[in-house]
Enzyme design. Sequence first.
Site, PDB file in Angstrom:
ATOM      1  N   ASP A  41      -6.006   7.282  16.373  1.00  0.00           N
ATOM      2  CA  ASP A  41      -5.930   8.411  17.296  1.00  0.00           C
ATOM      3  C   ASP A  41      -6.507   9.674  16.652  1.00  0.00           C
ATOM      4  O   ASP A  41      -6.084  10.070  15.551  1.00  0.00           O
ATOM      5  CB  ASP A  41      -4.452   8.661  17.662  1.00  0.00           C
ATOM      6  N   ASP A  42      -7.495  10.291  17.310  1.00  0.00           N
ATOM      7  CA  ASP A  42      -8.039  11.593  16.893  1.00  0.00           C
ATOM      8  C   ASP A  42      -8.777  11.539  15.557  1.00  0.00           C
ATOM      9  O   ASP A  42      -8.886  12.558  14.870  1.00  0.00           O
ATOM     10  CB  ASP A  42      -6.919  12.648  16.788  1.00  0.00           C
ATOM     11  N   CYS A  80      -7.365  10.973  25.067  1.00  0.00           N
ATOM     12  CA  CYS A  80      -6.764   9.666  24.765  1.00  0.00           C
ATOM     13  C   CYS A  80      -6.777   8.688  25.931  1.00  0.00           C
ATOM     14  O   CYS A  80      -7.291   7.575  25.813  1.00  0.00           O
ATOM     15  CB  CYS A  80      -5.323   9.858  24.291  1.00  0.00           C
ATOM     16  N   HIS A 136      -2.699   4.861  26.390  1.00  0.00           N
ATOM     17  CA  HIS A 136      -1.959   6.124  26.268  1.00  0.00           C
ATOM     18  C   HIS A 136      -0.568   5.994  26.878  1.00  0.00           C
ATOM     19  O   HIS A 136       0.416   6.465  26.309  1.00  0.00           O
ATOM     20  CB  HIS A 136      -2.728   7.264  26.949  1.00  0.00           C
ATOM     21  N   HIS A 308     -11.608   8.904  19.912  1.00  0.00           N
ATOM     22  CA  HIS A 308     -12.550  10.021  20.045  1.00  0.00           C
ATOM     23  C   HIS A 308     -12.522  10.822  18.752  1.00  0.00           C
ATOM     24  O   HIS A 308     -11.759  10.526  17.829  1.00  0.00           O
ATOM     25  CB  HIS A 308     -12.203  10.934  21.230  1.00  0.00           C
TER      26      HIS A 308
END
Length: 1014
Positions: A41-42, A80, A136, A308
Site C-alpha cells: 500500500d502506497d 486504493c 480496499h 500506486h
Amino acid sequence: MRLIFTYLAALMLVFPGLLFSVMSYASQSEQPPNIVVFLIDDLRPDLGVYGHNKVHSPNIDQLAGEGVKFTRAYAQQAICGPSRVSIMTGLRPETTGLYTIRKNGRLRPNQPNVVSMPQLFKANGYKTISIGKVYHSTVDDAESWSTHIKKLDNFYAIDGNKEKRFAYEAGEVEDDFYKDGKVASDAIRALKELKDEKFLMFVGLSKPHLPFNAPKRYWDLYDSDEFAVPSRNKPKDMYRLALTNWGELRMYGGIPKEGDVEDELTKKLKHGYYASVSYMDAQMGRVMQALNEMDLRENTMVVLMSDHGYKLGEYGAWNKHTNMELDTRVPLIVSRELSHSARVANRTSSALVENIDIFPTLAEAAGLTMPEVDGESMLSLIDNPDHSFKQAAYSLFNRGKIMGVTVTDGQWRYTQWRDAATQEIKFTELYNHTVSEIARVNESGKHALQKIEEKLRKLLHAKFPLDAPSFYQQRNVNNKQMPVTLVSDFTDNHAQIGEVYDFFDVAVRTERGSPKSIPATFGRRPKVNTVRLLGGWFNQDLSGDTYLWDGEQYIYNFEAAFAKLDSWLKGDWDIFQIVLDNPPWAFQRGYKFVEEPDGEHYLLKDKVGVYGNGLPPNDATAWNNYIRAFITELVERYGKERVLKWRFRVGSEIDTRPQHWAATREEFFDHYRNTVAAIKTVLPSAKVGAHFREASHKSRYIDYSGNKEDAYAPHFVSWAKENNVPYDFLAISYYPHITHPHEMDMERVYANQIAPILEHADYNPEASFEIHEYKFIVKMKRAGFVSVATSHNSAFFAMLGKMMLTHNIKEVFQWGNVQEGSYSPEAMTQLALFSMVGNTLYENTSSVSKTLKGNTVNGIFTKREADEGIDVLTFSFNNENMEALEPELLQIHVRVDKPAGTQFQYRMAQIDSETNIEQQFFNDFPKAMIIESEGGWRKADAHPTASVRDALNQTGQDTFRVHREKYGKVTSLKWSGWIEGRTQQASSETSTVSIEASIPSFSVQKYEVRWVKE
C-alpha cells in the site's frame, strides 16, 4: 478491451500452429505454479534495488535478484479502492466505472458479472487466500477467496497516540504488534496448511500507508536529518485541480489542518515512511523465508507490487490522488518459480507495463484461460526482459465533474482534463520526465514539442475517445462467458492412451434377478454377474442353498445353482462371472453366538446379515471339498471350455461389515486362499478375484474380536504378493451420492478410492482393476438405493467413463439400466460410447479444470479405425450445484495428419433434459416440482434428481403413468444434420479440425467427424 481467445484465434489464421502451442501451455509443466503476490500500500519505487541506496529493503532487493524488476510500471488510478479493483480484474477504472473508495467504487455491488482473479483461480482448483489489505473493502468479492483473513485496524503502542490518531509512531514493540507483522504471521500459518495444495495467495501489507507506525528498530535504521526537504514549488502552468489539499494526511494527529508541513515535520514524516518501508520489507522477508524453509519456493511464483505511488512533500503536497508521475508510477518485481526452466534472474526491464497486466500474466503462468480484460499477459516479457511491450501506459483521476486522463510513453506525460459527462477538453498538461520524475513546467502547446504532444494526444484519444459516453454512465460489464477449449493432438503418438474398450457390458443380478430383465445391450448379448448363487439368502429360504444338513449328514444341492444358471443361458445371456459369496446356511451349523464381543464366538446380531449369511464356513476343509465338487459339476454339466470362459469371484464387497462379512480381515484372506485353491484344483487356469470397498473406506463396525477394520483391498494386495496367492481381477464398489460433492470429483475419487489399490507397489500388474457395483444415487436404503434419474446421470457417466478409460479400469458392473423399454440416463451415454469401442483413445487438454459456473467440461477424444474420422464425446457436469445453468461455450480442436483445407463433415447428438422422459414430465407438469404441503405432488424430502417413483406421491405417479406413452421410448440418439468444414493449417504437414458449439448443464454431446472424399 480485447477477448483473449479471439486474439489467439486471429493469430491462428496467420500462424496456425500458435493456437495449439498456447492452449497446450499448462500441460508443458507437470505441476502449475503456486503464486504469492505481495500487494503493498502506497509504495513508490524508493527501494535499494531501484537505486535508492539509503533505503533498507534487503528482502525486496533479494527478490529482484531472483527475478525481473520493472522500472516503468504504472497504476491505473492513484487511489486504493479503484486501483485494487483494476488489479484484481485486469479492467481499467473507465471500463468498470469504479473510481472511488466508497461503496459505489466496490467491485461486487456494482459489477457482479466481472470475473476476478481469485474467482478464476478458485474455479480452476486453486486455493485462494487473501490476508490483510487486498481489496480496499474487506467484504468486496469475499466469496472468491477460499480463505479470507480481513485487514486489521491500526495499532498504537504509545499511550495517547490512538486517541489522537497520530500520523507516526516508533513503538518499543516486536514486529507482530503492528498489523503487518500479524499479516506475515497469518501468511506463514496459511502456507503451512497449504503445503500440499495448489494456491494463489495475496499478502496485503499495509505499510508504508499512514500512520507511519513501525517498531523502533526500523526507525533506528535512519536519521531524520538525513532526509532532504523537497521543493514545494508546483509545476509552472499546471491545472488548478491537478494537485489536492492532501486531506488524507491532514486527518492524522500532529499534522496542520491547513498550510504547508514545516521542514522538521517533513523530515520526520519521511523518516516514518521509510521506517515503514523497512518494516514492511522485513515482514515480506519472513514470508519468503517460510516459503524457502517449506520447500515451496521451488514451485511458487512471487510478485511484489504496489497499488500506486506516493508524494512525500514534493510540490508541497502529500499522499496520492493525482495523475502525477510520482503517484502513478509503482515498483513491480516478478520472480518465476525457482524450478522454472526459463526463469530469468537479476534482470531489469524498462518496458512499459501496467498493473492491469498482472491478472492475465498470472493466469497464463497457471495455464488458465482468461476472460475478456484490458490487461495483457507480460509473461513473455518476464522471460525476455529486453523486449518492448506497450507503447503507452494510462491512468486517470476524477475531480467531481472533471475527469483527468493521462498517458505516458515512459519519458513524457500528457494529461487532458475533461468534462466527465461530455468529454470536452478543459485543460492539457505535458510534462518532461526524461531526467526526473518531478514535473517542473507544463509544456503543453509549445511549438518545439508539437510532435511529441501530438503523438501522445493520439495515444490518449485511442484509449479515451472524445466521443465516448460519460465517465459516470452506468457500466454493466459481463466477461464471464469464456469458451471452454478442448484440444487433442492426433499427430502425437505419445498422446495415445490405448483403445476404447467396452467396460459397461456386465449386469449385476442377485438371487432375485430375472433373465427377463434385459439391460441395454446395443445389439450384443447381455452378460450376467450372478450374486448369491450358492444360497445363504437373507430370508433363510433353503431352496436356494447348495449345501444342506438333512438331519443326519451334509448333502450337496447343486441343482439349485444350475437351475439359476440354466435360466440365464436359456434367456440368451452369457455367464460372465459366478460369485461365490454367501455360504449356504448349513455352514453355520456348530457355531455358538454371543451378545457381546469375546474374541472367540461370532455375535448373535450378525447371525443373519442384511444380505444373508455373512460368516465364514465353520469347516474350512468341508468348504474346500464343497467348492471342488461344485466346480467339477459345472465342468461336467457345461463343459470345460465353456466354464473356463466364466470367472469366479470370492465374496461381495467383503469389507462392508457386517452386511457382507461379519468375521475379520485375516479370516477372509484365509477363506479366499482356501476357495481359490479349491477352484484351481479342478481348473488351474480359472480366472479368480475378489471384491472390496474403496480404499478410503472407514468402518464403524465392531466385530466379535472387539475391533474395527477399514478398507481391505490395500492389505489384500500386499498379503497376496507375500503369500503368492493369485488374483486375476480385483474390484471395488462405487456408489457416488449426488449430495456429496467429493464423491463426484473424479480426481479425488481416483486419488483416494482407487490409486491406493491400483498403484500400490504390491499390486499384480497382470490383474484387471474393476468396479463390480455401480449406481449414481441420491441415497442408500437398506439393501437398496434411490438412483439419479435425470440427465445429471448421463453427464456423470461420461465423466466416469473418461476416468475409467484414462486409468485402464476395465469393467463397471451395473444394476438395471432399462425401464419400461427406455434406456436409463447412464445407458444413453453408454449408447453414445458404444460406437467408439475399438477407436484409438487420445489424451486431451481443457482450458479450465472448472468453469466460473463450477462446471467440469471435458471430453473423450478418439480416432476411428482406418482413419475414417474422429469421434468425440463431451460432457458438462457440476458436482456442487445441481441446478441447470446457462450453457458453456465450447471449442473443440483436434490436430490431424491432414493437409490444410481437408474437407470434413460432422454431426452432433445431445443427451440432456429434453431427451430424458422424467425431466420432460417434470417440465410439463409443474406440480411435479412442488412439494405436497404447497399443493404439489413432490415428497418433502425428495431430491430434484430422483425418479418419479421415488420423488412423487401416488397422484403424481398415477399422472405419469397416464401420460408416459406420449413421451415415447428413449433408445436412440437424436442427431443433427451434417455440417461441412475444412481443416485449418497447424504446420506444414498437419492441420486442425475446429468445432465451435455450446454445451448445456448436465448434458452429453457426441460428435462424429468424417472425412469427405473429393
